[in-house]
Enzyme design. Structure first.
Site, short mmCIF file in Angstrom:
data_model
loop_
_atom_site.label_atom_id
_atom_site.label_comp_id
_atom_site.label_asym_id
_atom_site.label_seq_id
_atom_site.Cartn_x
_atom_site.Cartn_y
_atom_site.Cartn_z
N HIS A 162 -5.09 -16.08 -14.72
CA HIS A 162 -6.29 -15.20 -14.67
C HIS A 162 -6.71 -14.91 -13.23
CE1 HIS A 162 -6.74 -16.44 -18.94
NE2 HIS A 162 -6.44 -17.64 -18.46
N SER A 283 -2.75 3.10 9.82
CA SER A 283 -3.70 4.07 9.27
C SER A 283 -4.00 5.09 10.35
CB SER A 283 -4.97 3.36 8.83
OG SER A 283 -6.06 4.25 8.86
N LYS A 289 -5.28 -1.40 10.97
CA LYS A 289 -4.60 -1.53 9.68
C LYS A 289 -3.07 -1.63 9.79
CE LYS A 289 -6.15 -1.01 6.00
NZ LYS A 289 -6.72 0.15 5.30
N GLU A 296 3.59 -1.01 -2.29
CA GLU A 296 2.69 -0.12 -3.02
C GLU A 296 3.47 1.03 -3.66
OE1 GLU A 296 -1.47 0.40 -0.99
OE2 GLU A 296 0.03 0.10 0.56
#
Ligand code: ARG
Length: 465
Positions: A162, A283, A289, A296
């Protein structure tokens, strides 16, 4: 000019008007199915060889066909082949060029054959080769994961259920979970391959043919494992493509789950791993970043592979026997599935090899969530308590540690003994992360000796490179 080259005007005397450019573009597949050219030539040569052996075409025609096909292969390879939309698909393009090169022998090639059994054969031959490449890539990825597991055999991270800290596990053990998934994917590919590797040729358009074809000989020449026997099924069956897509989908789903973990683990919040810079991007606005674009995108591309599977199943569901032009729509999803899976497996093998593990961050996280609470309960069970009572007692201990803002292992012995008198100094062995991990010596457990054994067994089961 031959009939085939005049296709834009009509197929035969039966047609009274030409196809519009729009209809031509709509029905043609050559732009994408030309990638089947090698399989198409291979299938044609096997068919021609059998036609000659059976005395259906003369030996000099076979020689002419072989000579013509060798030249066509060379033209396609060098980029000099003139693919024509008017000739609709890869099959008609190659056949027309053959006839141009060798005359009547080229026109005899299609004896006892239809594009219906031809295309089914081509796709199967092509896919068989791709499955073999995919199998090798799955092995490479497993090897990269095994190396990573071995290098970080004893790093400990929190195992989650979980997404809540559950029990400590070794990083090597965690990587082995993915090795098992990709090993199953390889098994599935090998199984699908057996059903891909059957021969439709000889089914002709749908009913078989009146020529005395030797189907077994063609199957043997193409190293296929058997025949698609019933002629109606042979030309219309695309189960093999759907099965392959399902196997590819599962492999991508496994990649996608791994991707999700890589994204989480490489975030500042977790900080468990570093993905090598060459697999990340910056970025355009936030200078600090480093984004995990590769995992992804893999997660995103899984969606399109799932979509192709659904597309193929839907393509088949309403088709009556036997061949229908709907089947031409099987190619783009299948091609894209193969391309996506191969690229993804290749890039993941490289990326996983370049991952660095931050053991301190992993262990700190494992120490945060009372990951050894189950170990305390098991400790009490070994002292004679029923498990349910032990569970309850530990819940109280966790609550107390929570209130004091410390881990169970940081509670002094007298404090722990308040929860049960049977607790002794040896409790600290089980409350440590290392103690918890090493206690799980059951087959398939996270103890170092088990992980080491599993790594060796997995390595031994991989085919030699
Ligand atoms: N391009 C077609 C396909 O991909 C080849 C078979 C065409 N057969 C036919 N009867 N029109 O399915």
């Amino acid at each position: 000019m031959s009939q085939l080259e005049h296709k834009s005007q009509a197929w035969s005397a039966l047609f009274t008007e030409p196809m519009s450019d729009l209809v031509k573009r709509y029905t043609a597949s050559v732009d994408f199915d030309k990638r089947l050219w090698r399989a198409d030539i291979q299938g044609s040569l096997a068919h021609a060889g059998m036609l000659a052996a059976q005395g259906i075409i003369p030996a000099q025609d076979l020689a002419a066909i072989q000579r013509g096909m060798a030249q066509i292969a060379q033209e396609i390879e060098s980029g000099g082949f003139d693919w024509k939309l008017d000739l609709e698909d890869v099959h008609l393009n190659i056949e027309a060029r053959l006839t141009q090169l060798v005359g009547d022998a080229g026109k005899r090639l299609h004896t006892g054959r239809s594009r219906n059994d031809q295309v089914a054969t081509d796709v199967r031959l092509w896919l068989r080769g791709e499955i073999d490449l995919i199998a090798a890539l799955l092995s490479d990825l497993q090897r990269a994961l095994l190396d990573l597991a071995e290098r970080n055999l004893d790093a400990i991270l929190p195992g989650f259920t979980h997404l809540q800290v559950a029990q400590p596990v070794s990083f090597g053990h965690h990587m082995l979970a993915y090795v098992e998934m990709f090993a199953r994917d390889a098994e599935r590919m090998a199984d699908v391959r057996r059903r891909v590797n059957r021969l439709p040729l000889g089914a002709a358009a749908l009913a078989g043919t009146s020529y005395p074809l030797d189907r077994q000989a063609v199957a043997k020449a193409l190293e296929m494992e058997g025949l698609c026997e019933n002629s109606l099924d042979a030309v219309s069956d695309r189960d093999f493509a759907i099965e392959f897509s399902a196997a590819a989908t599962l492999a991508m789903v496994h990649i996608s789950r791994l991707s999700e973990e890589l994204v989480l683990w490489s975030s500042q919040t977790f900080g468990f791993i570093r993905i090598a810079d060459r697999f990340t991007t910056g970025s355009s606005i936030m200078p600090q970043k480093k984004n995990p674009d590769v995992p992804e995108l893999a997660r995103g591309k899984t969606g399109r592979v799932v979509g192709h599977l659904v597309g193929l199943v839907t393509l088949m569901k309403g088709q009556p026997l036997a061949y229908n032009k709907d089947n031409q729509e099987d190619k783009e999803p299948l091609f894209d599935t193969v391309d996506t899976l191969k690229d993804t497996l290749r890039i993941f093998a490289e990326m996983m090899a370049g991952i660095t593990v931050n053991r301190d961050a992993m262990e700190a996280a494992a120490r945060k969530g009372f990951a050894t609470a189950t170990d305390l309960a098991d400790y009490l069970v070994k002292k004679g308590l029923p498990f349910r009572d032990a569970h309850e007692i530990v819940a109280h201990a966790v609550k107390s540690a929570q209130q004091q803002g410390c881990d169970l292992s940081e509670l002094p012995l007298p404090a722990l003994q308040q929860f049960h008198a049977a607790i002794g100094q040896d409790v600290y062995d089980v409350l440590s992360l290392r103690g918890s991990v090493e206690a799980r010596r059951v087959v398939g457990g996270t103890a170092t000796e088990q992980v080491r054994r599993a790594i060796a067994a997995r390595r031994a089961s991989l085919p030699a490179r």
